[in-house]
Design a protein around this motif. Sequence first.
Motif, PDB file in Angstrom:
ATOM      1  N   TRP A 117      -5.830  39.677  23.165  1.00  0.00           N
ATOM      2  CA  TRP A 117      -4.452  39.802  23.798  1.00  0.00           C
ATOM      3  C   TRP A 117      -4.224  40.941  23.971  1.00  0.00           C
ATOM      4  CZ3 TRP A 117      -1.264  36.404  26.077  1.00  0.00           C
ATOM      5  CH2 TRP A 117       0.200  36.897  26.267  1.00  0.00           C
ATOM      6  N   TYR A 118      -4.440  42.069  23.218  1.00  0.00           N
ATOM      7  CA  TYR A 118      -4.089  43.300  23.032  1.00  0.00           C
ATOM      8  C   TYR A 118      -4.976  44.292  23.476  1.00  0.00           C
ATOM      9  CZ  TYR A 118       0.332  42.760  20.696  1.00  0.00           C
ATOM     10  OH  TYR A 118       1.645  42.376  20.123  1.00  0.00           O
ATOM     11  N   LEU A 123     -13.987  44.576  17.290  1.00  0.00           N
ATOM     12  CA  LEU A 123     -13.546  44.133  16.038  1.00  0.00           C
ATOM     13  C   LEU A 123     -14.535  44.477  14.804  1.00  0.00           C
ATOM     14  CD1 LEU A 123     -11.132  42.825  14.277  1.00  0.00           C
ATOM     15  CD2 LEU A 123     -12.051  40.621  14.678  1.00  0.00           C
ATOM     16  N   ILE A 124     -14.500  45.655  13.914  1.00  0.00           N
ATOM     17  CA  ILE A 124     -15.470  45.825  12.834  1.00  0.00           C
ATOM     18  C   ILE A 124     -14.974  45.164  11.861  1.00  0.00           C
ATOM     19  CG2 ILE A 124     -16.468  47.674  11.848  1.00  0.00           C
ATOM     20  CD1 ILE A 124     -16.145  48.113  14.785  1.00  0.00           C
ATOM     21  N   CYS A 125     -16.157  44.338  11.115  1.00  0.00           N
ATOM     22  CA  CYS A 125     -16.135  43.665  10.072  1.00  0.00           C
ATOM     23  C   CYS A 125     -16.921  44.036   8.764  1.00  0.00           C
ATOM     24  CB  CYS A 125     -16.248  42.097  10.369  1.00  0.00           C
ATOM     25  SG  CYS A 125     -15.351  41.336  11.793  1.00  0.00           S
ATOM     26  N   ALA A 140     -11.052  28.515  16.618  1.00  0.00           N
ATOM     27  CA  ALA A 140      -9.961  28.756  16.381  1.00  0.00           C
ATOM     28  C   ALA A 140      -9.534  30.174  17.515  1.00  0.00           C
ATOM     29  CB  ALA A 140      -9.662  29.574  15.061  1.00  0.00           C
ATOM     30  N   THR A 141     -10.734  30.675  18.092  1.00  0.00           N
ATOM     31  CA  THR A 141     -10.749  31.736  18.982  1.00  0.00           C
ATOM     32  C   THR A 141     -10.205  31.378  20.363  1.00  0.00           C
ATOM     33  OG1 THR A 141     -12.928  31.921  19.833  1.00  0.00           O
ATOM     34  CG2 THR A 141     -12.464  32.931  17.641  1.00  0.00           C
ATOM     35  N   ARG A 147     -14.693  37.932  24.723  1.00  0.00           N
ATOM     36  CA  ARG A 147     -14.081  38.987  25.305  1.00  0.00           C
ATOM     37  C   ARG A 147     -13.980  40.011  24.100  1.00  0.00           C
ATOM     38  NH1 ARG A 147     -11.792  34.983  28.026  1.00  0.00           N
ATOM     39  NH2 ARG A 147     -10.228  34.748  26.470  1.00  0.00           N
ATOM     40  N   VAL A 148     -14.383  39.891  22.877  1.00  0.00           N
ATOM     41  CA  VAL A 148     -14.281  40.825  21.797  1.00  0.00           C
ATOM     42  C   VAL A 148     -15.718  40.853  21.075  1.00  0.00           C
ATOM     43  CG1 VAL A 148     -13.091  41.328  19.644  1.00  0.00           C
ATOM     44  CG2 VAL A 148     -11.946  40.143  21.563  1.00  0.00           C
ATOM     45  N   ASN A 149     -16.071  41.866  21.010  1.00  0.00           N
ATOM     46  CA  ASN A 149     -17.471  42.175  20.397  1.00  0.00           C
ATOM     47  C   ASN A 149     -17.240  42.395  18.867  1.00  0.00           C
ATOM     48  OD1 ASN A 149     -20.078  43.133  19.937  1.00  0.00           O
ATOM     49  ND2 ASN A 149     -19.379  45.214  20.267  1.00  0.00           N
TER      50      ASN A 149
END
Length: 237
Positions: A117-118, A123-125, A140-141, A147-149
């Motif tokens: 959304w933003y 996204l680092i985990c 849930a995504t 679209r998010v790596n």
Amino acid sequence: MVSKSQIKLITSLAQKKYRQQNALFVVEGIKGIREFLDSSYVLHSLYALEGVFEDQDTTEVSPAELKKISFLKTPQKALALFEIPKQRLEIKSGFQLVLDEVRDPGNLGTLIRLCDWYGIEHLICSEQTVDCFNPKVVQATMGSLTRVNLVYTDLETYLSKQKLPVYGAFMDGENVYRSQLPEEAILVLGNEANGVSAAVSEKIQQKISIPQFGSSTTESLNVAIAGAILVSEFKRG
């Protein structure tokens, strides 16, 4: 018709070790599958009720067969297996969200949607954070995973190499509404029960918090809700 070996493979993908072993994960539902088909993800196999996905090479299944392979209480009309891509660490400048041992699949799924959304591309985990290809996370995504790596890495090492200012969410941090937040920064969110780990805390330069306005005895906010509020404040500037 779906074979016994196919059923065994699909149901085994509920476990991380078999997802890694086969380099496959499950996506359920027409909308979600379409999102992955329209992305760079590679389709392995597709199982659907009659008349669904006629434009794809599909294994037609009955409602009873679909129920056998579905991870949902109420199976949707289709289920697909996609290949797990190789991890790519291509972080550019900009705002980064970092997760330290977030364990709940629903929380991770919501945070992935938040990034989408933003416009947060990476996204680092931590290596202890729940697997993004867990069926519950994927569900849930709602397609945002395309679209998010996501990168899983040792956070201490990763944060030590970063030049951006590192912020962390803490109960005793500075009031976020009174903070001057930079456009480009790293925000660390911690574990649902224990917050940011002691080792990762040492890499954080500024602690921020969301003030409580009510008189409730609630100890803290859900990590996904807290993440949404904090990211919104960073984006608002």
